[in-house]
Structure formats: C-alpha cells, structure tokens
Design a protein around this motif. Structure first.
Motif, PDB file in Angstrom:
ATOM      1  N   PRO A  88      19.093  47.609  17.396  1.00  0.00           N
ATOM      2  CA  PRO A  88      20.099  46.574  18.172  1.00  0.00           C
ATOM      3  C   PRO A  88      19.973  45.132  16.408  1.00  0.00           C
ATOM      4  O   PRO A  88      19.876  45.099  15.465  1.00  0.00           O
ATOM      5  N   ASP A  89      20.319  44.071  17.347  1.00  0.00           N
ATOM      6  CA  ASP A  89      20.172  43.240  16.652  1.00  0.00           C
ATOM      7  C   ASP A  89      18.573  43.014  16.010  1.00  0.00           C
ATOM      8  O   ASP A  89      17.659  42.893  16.749  1.00  0.00           O
ATOM      9  N   PRO A  90      18.526  43.190  14.606  1.00  0.00           N
ATOM     10  CA  PRO A  90      16.790  43.060  13.997  1.00  0.00           C
ATOM     11  C   PRO A  90      16.469  42.002  14.242  1.00  0.00           C
ATOM     12  O   PRO A  90      16.134  41.212  14.511  1.00  0.00           O
ATOM     13  N   ARG A  91      14.684  42.433  14.909  1.00  0.00           N
ATOM     14  CA  ARG A  91      13.575  41.620  15.253  1.00  0.00           C
ATOM     15  C   ARG A  91      12.190  42.283  14.592  1.00  0.00           C
ATOM     16  O   ARG A  91      12.423  43.316  14.762  1.00  0.00           O
ATOM     17  N   ARG A  92      10.793  41.695  15.112  1.00  0.00           N
ATOM     18  CA  ARG A  92       9.705  42.879  14.209  1.00  0.00           C
ATOM     19  C   ARG A  92       9.971  43.986  15.689  1.00  0.00           C
ATOM     20  O   ARG A  92       9.386  45.130  14.323  1.00  0.00           O
ATOM     21  N   SER A 105      16.070  42.032   8.923  1.00  0.00           N
ATOM     22  CA  SER A 105      14.381  42.353   9.419  1.00  0.00           C
ATOM     23  C   SER A 105      13.869  43.205   8.448  1.00  0.00           C
ATOM     24  O   SER A 105      14.777  44.595   8.277  1.00  0.00           O
ATOM     25  N   ILE A 106      13.316  43.014   7.511  1.00  0.00           N
ATOM     26  CA  ILE A 106      12.830  44.175   6.435  1.00  0.00           C
ATOM     27  C   ILE A 106      11.040  44.506   6.005  1.00  0.00           C
ATOM     28  O   ILE A 106      10.684  43.384   6.470  1.00  0.00           O
ATOM     29  N   GLY A 107      10.941  45.255   5.608  1.00  0.00           N
ATOM     30  CA  GLY A 107       9.840  45.965   6.060  1.00  0.00           C
ATOM     31  C   GLY A 107       9.420  47.172   4.853  1.00  0.00           C
ATOM     32  O   GLY A 107      10.163  47.873   4.123  1.00  0.00           O
ATOM     33  N   VAL A 108       8.489  47.216   4.383  1.00  0.00           N
ATOM     34  CA  VAL A 108       7.442  48.106   2.994  1.00  0.00           C
ATOM     35  C   VAL A 108       6.523  49.140   4.162  1.00  0.00           C
ATOM     36  O   VAL A 108       5.399  47.726   4.226  1.00  0.00           O
ATOM     37  N   VAL A 151      20.264  44.469   9.184  1.00  0.00           N
ATOM     38  CA  VAL A 151      20.749  43.713   8.604  1.00  0.00           C
ATOM     39  C   VAL A 151      21.888  43.610   9.893  1.00  0.00           C
ATOM     40  O   VAL A 151      22.548  44.705  10.134  1.00  0.00           O
ATOM     41  N   ARG A 152      22.184  42.857  10.179  1.00  0.00           N
ATOM     42  CA  ARG A 152      23.405  42.425  11.353  1.00  0.00           C
ATOM     43  C   ARG A 152      23.517  41.495  11.173  1.00  0.00           C
ATOM     44  O   ARG A 152      22.810  40.361  10.788  1.00  0.00           O
ATOM     45  N   LEU A 153      25.162  40.650  11.483  1.00  0.00           N
ATOM     46  CA  LEU A 153      25.493  38.878  10.883  1.00  0.00           C
ATOM     47  C   LEU A 153      24.775  38.690  11.495  1.00  0.00           C
ATOM     48  O   LEU A 153      24.281  38.612  12.494  1.00  0.00           O
ATOM     49  N   GLY A 154      23.858  37.752  11.068  1.00  0.00           N
ATOM     50  CA  GLY A 154      22.928  36.559  11.589  1.00  0.00           C
ATOM     51  C   GLY A 154      21.469  36.794  11.716  1.00  0.00           C
ATOM     52  O   GLY A 154      20.737  36.312  12.261  1.00  0.00           O
TER      53      GLY A 154
END
Length: 250
Positions: free
Chosen positions: A223-227, A123-126, A117-120
């Motif tokens: 960096p900013d979370p993405r897939r 990305s969450i995963g298990v 997480v970054r502001l804005g």
C-alpha cells in the motif's frame, strides 16, 4: 499422490524450523540449487538425486520460478523445498539434511536498503539484519489525473508532470542522504511500490542506479508507503518460503 502446502517463515522461526529437521539415517538428501540455474540442469540434478517416481510434477517449475535459488530436503517422511530470501551461490549435494549452508545464509546480517515509493508518498530505510538503522517517510503533492477534456487538460498534465518530477527528485535526495553512508557495505537494494513510479524514479536518480547490480527484488504489492509499511516490508524481505509435500493416505 502428494498433498502440498506452502507457508512463509520469518528469520527466527525459519532457523528453528531448520533445527527441528530430522532425517532417518541414509535415506535423506539435500540439494542446493543456485539462482539462475538452468531448468534443464535442475531437472537433471533432480533425476540423479531423488527417485523420479516420487518427484512431484511441479517441483522443477517451483525451482525455476525462484529468483534466489532453492534448497531441497528430501526423505521418506519429510519432503520440503525452501526458497530463501537471499541468493544461493553454490550448487551442493549432500546426504542427510545438510542445513548448515542455509543456516549460515539466514544468520548473516546483510545490510539492505529499502526504497518504497508510490506517487505522493515514500518510505526509505536501511537495515542490518532485521534491525532498522535509518528511515525516512514522507509525502509530496501530486494531483490526480485530469478527467475532463479541453485545452485545460494539456496545461494540467504539464503541471502534474512537474509535480511528479519534483516529488521524485525529493525522494532521490532523501534516498541518497539515508543510503550513501552505507553504500560501501550495502549488500542489497529492495524496491517496493508501483512499478511505473519505480521506473521513473530510477531514470531520474543516478545515485540509486549505481546499485543496480545489488537489486534483490521488487515488492510491488504494497500500500502507500508509511512507517508501518516499511517495517512490514523489512519482515517480508527476511521471510523464507517453505513448500512441504506429504503422501496421501491409501
């Protein structure tokens, strides 16, 4: 004098690396040091395990800097320190290259949750092992800081704070939806992103705080979370650090 080199290996390559270790009979030793081993204890074990005259000066410092413990494989031709991605639980000393405890650790399919997480953006995963089972990536509106002074700055700051709270609450909701079905079997939780944002999220999300005893590490340099960032973070979580020493030619 020694020449040192360090590198990181993913799960499959690290298992292959272990299988290729060959030590001359009677001249090698393996030392497993659990995480949180006291530096003095580590120093004493090293003194009783390997010849002090052949010990690199920074070896004890490298071991002390690991949050998961370390494994030392030491012989004349091959000397290496392995910092695994998951904690070493028991101290162990053995003759030869005793790879089985480390191989077992790296072969186990741990269930791990990742919260980046970054502001804005988040990305969450298990994952189970290196397989991603669940994921959710998204964004939220959080305006940049107001750079002008005056009465409008205070109003903007309060508005921005509300945006941040709404964003973090949204992240918490999605984290719960993805992680809760695996909560009983969850082995570790990994955070990634900006430290201040992670701290704010944990203050607002009591669900995530219930896993505080299972935090493995924080991947702060992302960096900013993405897939794609989530997938890279998963590879990083499973990466092992290897440091090798070789004697300089006379």
């Amino acid at each position: 004098m020694y020449t040192k080199k360090g590198f990181r290996l993913g799960r499959a390559k690290m298992l292959s690396f272990l299988d290729e270790l060959v030590a001359p009979n009677g001249t090698a030793v393996s030392l497993y040091l659990p995480r949180d081993t006291d530096p003095e204890t580590s120093k004493e074990l090293l003194l009783h395990t390997i010849d002090p005259d052949t010990t690199p000066q920074d070896l004890n410092e490298l071991i002390a800097g690991s949050h998961t413990g370390a494994v030392l494989f030491w012989s004349g031709p091959q000397k290496c320190l392995v910092v695994p991605p998951f904690p070493i639980q028991q101290e162990h000393v053995a003759g030869g290259y005793h790879i089985e405890p480390l191989r077992s650790l790296l072969s186990h399919d741990y269930t791990i949750a990742l919260v980046l997480v970054r502001l804005g953006s988040y990305s969450i995963g298990v994952c189970r092992g290196t397989t991603l089972l669940e994921s959710k990536t998204g964004t939220g509106v959080v305006h940049a800081r107001h750079k002008k002074g005056g009465s409008s700055q205070g109003r903007f700051a309060r508005h921005r704070e509300k945006q941040i709270e709404c964003f973090l609450d949204r992240v918490c909701t999605h984290a719960r939806a993805r992680i809760e079905p695996y909560s009983r079997q969850l082995d570790y939780l990994v955070y990634g992103g900006a430290r201040s944002t992670i701290t704010s999220l944990r203050k607002r999300c009591t669900f995530l705080c219930s896993f505080d005893d299972r935090i493995l590490r924080m991947l702060l340099e992302i960096p900013d979370p993405r897939r794609a960032v989530l997938e890279q973070a998963l590879r990083d979580v499973w990466s092992t650090t290897v440091i090798q020493w070789s004697e300089d030619a006379a």
